[in-house]
Each structure stands twice: as structure tokens, then as C-alpha cells.
Design a protein around this motif. Structure first.
Motif, mmCIF file in Angstrom:
data_model
loop_
_atom_site.group_PDB
_atom_site.id
_atom_site.type_symbol
_atom_site.label_atom_id
_atom_site.label_comp_id
_atom_site.label_asym_id
_atom_site.label_seq_id
_atom_site.Cartn_x
_atom_site.Cartn_y
_atom_site.Cartn_z
ATOM 1 N N MET A 1 8.056 13.263 14.997
ATOM 2 C CA MET A 1 8.083 14.206 16.137
ATOM 3 C C MET A 1 8.596 15.457 15.701
ATOM 4 O O MET A 1 9.386 15.734 14.734
ATOM 5 C CB MET A 1 9.446 13.587 17.207
ATOM 6 N N VAL A 2 8.045 16.696 16.184
ATOM 7 C CA VAL A 2 8.447 18.059 15.878
ATOM 8 C C VAL A 2 8.975 18.776 17.081
ATOM 9 O O VAL A 2 8.517 18.564 18.106
ATOM 10 C CB VAL A 2 7.221 18.743 15.266
ATOM 11 N N GLY A 24 0.806 14.599 26.987
ATOM 12 C CA GLY A 24 -0.424 14.404 26.683
ATOM 13 C C GLY A 24 -1.283 15.673 26.431
ATOM 14 O O GLY A 24 -2.511 15.606 26.475
ATOM 15 N N LEU A 25 -0.769 16.634 25.949
ATOM 16 C CA LEU A 25 -1.393 17.987 25.654
ATOM 17 C C LEU A 25 -2.110 17.814 24.270
ATOM 18 O O LEU A 25 -1.381 17.402 23.200
ATOM 19 C CB LEU A 25 -0.635 18.970 25.759
ATOM 20 N N PRO A 26 -3.443 18.077 24.023
ATOM 21 C CA PRO A 26 -3.873 18.142 22.644
ATOM 22 C C PRO A 26 -3.698 19.466 21.948
ATOM 23 O O PRO A 26 -3.007 20.338 22.733
ATOM 24 C CB PRO A 26 -5.486 18.262 23.026
ATOM 25 N N GLU A 27 -3.520 19.495 20.676
ATOM 26 C CA GLU A 27 -2.874 20.481 19.921
ATOM 27 C C GLU A 27 -3.240 21.979 20.408
ATOM 28 O O GLU A 27 -2.734 22.603 20.325
ATOM 29 C CB GLU A 27 -3.008 20.154 18.528
ATOM 30 N N ASP A 50 3.611 11.325 17.694
ATOM 31 C CA ASP A 50 2.734 11.111 16.283
ATOM 32 C C ASP A 50 1.671 9.766 16.644
ATOM 33 O O ASP A 50 0.592 10.007 16.236
ATOM 34 C CB ASP A 50 3.544 10.661 15.301
ATOM 35 N N PRO A 51 2.140 8.794 17.262
ATOM 36 C CA PRO A 51 1.317 7.787 17.490
ATOM 37 C C PRO A 51 0.083 8.179 18.279
ATOM 38 O O PRO A 51 -1.152 7.812 17.945
ATOM 39 C CB PRO A 51 2.164 6.708 18.419
ATOM 40 N N THR A 52 0.136 9.195 19.389
ATOM 41 C CA THR A 52 -0.884 9.617 20.071
ATOM 42 C C THR A 52 -1.676 10.825 19.587
ATOM 43 O O THR A 52 -2.718 11.136 20.195
ATOM 44 C CB THR A 52 -0.510 9.348 21.416
ATOM 45 N N ASP A 53 -0.865 11.375 18.695
ATOM 46 C CA ASP A 53 -1.283 12.782 18.301
ATOM 47 C C ASP A 53 -1.466 13.778 19.426
ATOM 48 O O ASP A 53 -2.145 14.796 19.290
ATOM 49 C CB ASP A 53 -2.710 12.772 17.588
#
Length: 306
Positions: A1-2, A24-27, A50-53
Motif C-alpha cells: 500500500m502506498v 477501484g480507480l485504475p492508475e 496491491d492485490p487488485t492493482d
């Protein structure tokens, strides 16, 4: 986690607060939603699952804050990111002492080898060898805590030392005015500092006066390169643009025209995964990469016009 937390108001009252967030936001969507939250919240944080990226953007605001303009900002962020807007979630948080604790955690902050950010609650002391910026974290973006701001300040160290002309300076999306003030103090040259938010312009103006560069930093409400005052006169030798990746791409043509030959652009507000896209847009306009500075998940680009 960041986690990367920044931004609070100088108003230290213990108002009732609530936490708001989106999951749930994409990077690639994070910068746009982060910017939307910054227009509305006292504090903003980013968390990576991290698990769902995927990412969470979370903010703190006074309870009962109006949602009209914020809803528009979120809708625009979703449009820019090309995704369906996730549900906004809200929960109360304990207000007593929250702002005071956050304020006390904001201490003197050396950035790179040249700059020291000093909050107003820390007693001034004589310091040699660094440009001291007196600044509180505030609703206007830019206290030096965020990695995009840090990257710009570190990149500017080398730019300030090279022998290229640095007579005309521009800070696009100035926020708190931190980059404009650093340039004005270091180079003793006037800086045009612009932003599309009226409160950012007011904060930048006040911060410049507090730091003794009120006569050098001219804060102006302007929509980037579209403003006639920004485009007027000669081209710029140094341009800061700590904004977002997609707006940086869209202004690549104007940037190449607005920079003087040999001029330098310091671009930030982009994730490392977006650096190649921003760089390609500017290379197509004849600009060359001088440095790429990763700062955590964020990247700063230093480009030069041929």
C-alpha cells in the motif's frame, strides 16, 4: 500500500469533518480524480491496493459541504480518464484536534540540495546554503510534500545553475506559488504565476508577499497558454507545468512555441506510467529530453527546446 498525504487549510478550528473516497480507480485515472478532490477537500490521500492493482482517492472535508461543483469536477475527471465514475462514499470522522495534529506533523522539510520549506509555526532561524520558503500546507496545491512538487524543485536545482538565459519565467498551474517563489528567490528574476482557480491565485499572491518576493511573483488568473498575457511578448526561458498528464500532452504545441530557443520546460503531475506518453507528445514538437526524475510513483520531465 502506498500513501501520499498533503493539503490542509490554515483554519485550525475543530469543525465536524467527514471522509469521502472512491475505490477501484485504475492508475491512469488517479491524477484526474486527485485533482478533483483537491478542489474540495482539506486533505487528500492516495492508497494503492496491491492485490487488485487499483487505487483509492480519499479526502477530508467539513460535514455538509455542498456537492454541486464537486460533482462537476468528478464528472470531468471521469470523462478525462475515460472511465465510468465510481461511487462516492462518505463517513464521519472525529474532528477534535485533527487539524492541530496535522499542523504539528508538518515540519521543516529539506528538498534536494537547495530548498528548505519552513511552516509558519516553526521559528525562523538563519540558514546558509538553502533557499528558504515559508509556507503552510494549504487548500492550494503545493507544500513540497507531494512527489510531483518535490521533483520540480529538485529538477530546478540543475536548471538554475546552467548558463542558459533565464530572464523570463512562467509557472503554469501555480497552486500555492511554491515553484514560482523558489525561482524568484534563486534567480532574482520576475515570474508570471498563473492558475485557473481564483483561490490559488490569492494564496500564491499572499505567499509571495510573505516570502519577500511579492514584487517578483505576479500571480494571475489565466487558462494557461490561451491567456493573452501569457502569450504576450517574448518567449520564456523556463516554464514550470505541474499539472496532469493529459493537459500536458494537449499543450505540447503551445509549449514548444512559447519556449525560447534553448528554453527549459519542467513538467510534472504525471505518474511514471504516463511519462512516455507526455514525452512523445513533446518530442513530436521538436523538444528533447534532458532529465527524467522518478519520485515514488510520480515522474518529473525536464525538456529543452532545440
Amino acid at each position: 500500500m502506498v500513501r501520499d498525504t498533503y493539503s490542509m487549510q490554515r483554519d485550525r478550528r475543530a469543525d465536524p469533518l467527514e471522509s469521502i473516497w472512491m475505490d477501484g480507480l485504475p492508475e491512469d485515472a488517479v491524477p484526474a480524480f486527485e485533482s478533483a478532490f483537491l478542489t474540495h477537500c482539506r486533505s487528500v490521500a492516495l492508497f494503492k491496493d496491491d492485490p487488485t492493482d487499483t487505487w483509492r482517492v480519499e479526502g477530508v472535508r467539513p460535514q455538509g459541504s455542498p456537492d454541486g461543483e464537486f460533482a462537476g469536477a468528478l464528472a470531468l475527471a471521469a470523462l478525462m480518464a475515460g472511465i465510468e465514475q465510481p461511487a462516492l462514499q462518505v463517513a464521519p470522522v472525529e474532528a477534535e484536534g485533527w487539524l492541530a495534529r496535522t499542523l504539528s506533523s508538518f515540519e521543516e522539510m529539506p528538498i534536494g540540495g537547495d530548498v528548505l520549506v519552513r511552516p509558519t509555526h516553526v521559528a525562523p532561524r538563519r540558514l546558509y546554503g538553502r533557499t528558504v520558503l515559508t509556507l503552510d500546507a494549504g487548500i492550494a496545491f503545493g507544500s513540497g510534500e507531494h512527489n510531483s512538487t518535490r521533483g520540480c524543485l529538485i529538477a530546478f536545482e540543475k536548471v538554475a545553475r546552467d548558463r542558459r538565459p533565464k530572464r523570463r519565467l512562467l509557472d503554469l498551474g501555480t497552486g500555492s506559488g511554491i515553484l514560482a517563489m523558489a525561482a524568484a528567490k534563486r534567480l532574482k528574476r520576475p515570474v508570471l504565476a498563473t492558475d485557473i482557480e481564483p483561490w490559488s491565485v490569492r494564496v500564491a499572491h499572499d505567499n509571495a508577499r510573505m516570502n519577500g518576493v511579492g514584487r517578483l511573483v505576479r500571480a494571475r488568473l489565466a487558462d494557461g497558454w490561451r491567456d493573452r498575457h501569457v502569450k504576450a511578448g517574448r518567449r520564456y526561458d523556463v516554464v514550470f507545468a505541474n499539472i496532469l498528464a493529459r493537459p500536458l500532452c494537449s499543450m505540447a504545441c503551445a509549449m514548444s512555441v512559447g519556449l525560447a530557443p534553448g528554453g527549459t520546460a519542467i513538467l510534472a503531475g504525471l505518474l511514471g506510467t504516463q511519462a512516455r506518453m507526455v514525452l512523445a507528445a513533446h518530442r513530436r514538437r521538436g523538444m528533447v529530453l534532458e532529465r527524467m526524475l522518478p519520485q515514488g510513483a510520480w515522474t518529473t520531465l525536464v525538456l529543452r527546446r532545440r
